[in-house]
Design a protein around this motif. Structure first.
Motif, short mmCIF file in Angstrom:
data_model
loop_
_atom_site.label_atom_id
_atom_site.label_comp_id
_atom_site.label_asym_id
_atom_site.label_seq_id
_atom_site.Cartn_x
_atom_site.Cartn_y
_atom_site.Cartn_z
N ASP A 193 -0.25 2.46 9.02
CA ASP A 193 -0.41 1.61 10.20
C ASP A 193 -1.86 1.60 10.68
O ASP A 193 -2.15 1.15 11.78
CB ASP A 193 0.54 2.02 11.31
N ASN A 194 -2.76 2.08 9.85
CA ASN A 194 -4.21 2.00 10.08
C ASN A 194 -4.70 2.74 11.32
O ASN A 194 -5.72 2.37 11.89
CB ASN A 194 -4.68 0.55 10.12
N ASP A 195 -3.98 3.77 11.75
CA ASP A 195 -4.56 4.65 12.75
C ASP A 195 -4.90 5.97 12.06
O ASP A 195 -4.81 6.07 10.85
CB ASP A 195 -3.64 4.83 13.97
N ASP B 210 4.17 5.14 10.46
CA ASP B 210 3.89 4.99 9.03
C ASP B 210 5.20 5.03 8.24
O ASP B 210 5.36 4.30 7.27
CB ASP B 210 2.94 6.09 8.57
N THR C 20 0.82 -1.21 0.00
CA THR C 20 0.00 0.00 0.00
C THR C 20 0.85 1.26 0.00
O THR C 20 0.34 2.33 -0.30
CB THR C 20 -0.96 0.03 1.21
N ASP D 40 -4.45 7.68 2.15
CA ASP D 40 -3.70 6.46 1.83
C ASP D 40 -2.36 6.38 2.55
O ASP D 40 -1.73 5.34 2.59
CB ASP D 40 -3.50 6.32 0.33
N ARG E 146 -1.89 6.63 5.71
CA ARG E 146 -2.05 6.05 7.06
C ARG E 146 -1.74 4.56 6.97
O ARG E 146 -2.63 3.73 7.00
CB ARG E 146 -3.47 6.31 7.57
#
Length: 98
Positions: free
Chosen positions: A68-70, A77, A29, A64, A66
């Motif tokens: 580390d999905n926080d 990141d 990603t 996009d 982010r």
């Protein structure tokens, strides 16, 4: 799987075909420009989107980043991108991200 074609040579069938072990890895990603590598262009995008720990992303173009999905774009990141760095025109390892 984009395209698969068969042609009969000696008989008209019916035929049974089993496809097994198809592997189609997704690109990392952090390949923001979609060119197959993770390089300085991708780093530049992440750098432009840095917000800092606990600071939410407000620019829709940076959602996009982010990795580390926080909700923020920070050193965590950057560590994800650094683990995936491959260099210009060097394909990135699809398994580089946790």
């Amino acid at each position: 799987l984009e395209h698969l074609a068969f042609s009969a040579v000696d008989s008209a069938g019916p035929f049974v075909v089993y496809l097994d072990g198809i592997d189609q890895p997704c690109p990392p990603t952090c390949d923001f420009d979609g060119d197959g590598d993770v390089d300085l262009n991708d780093f530049a995008h992440l750098q432009a989107c840095l917000t800092g720990p606990g600071q939410p992303v407000t620019d829709p173009n940076c959602l996009d980043a982010r990795l580390d999905n926080d909700g923020d774009v920070d050193a965590a990141d950057m560590n994800v991108l650094r683990a995936c760095l491959s260099g210009e025109r060097i394909p990135a390892d699809p398994a580089c991200q946790p």
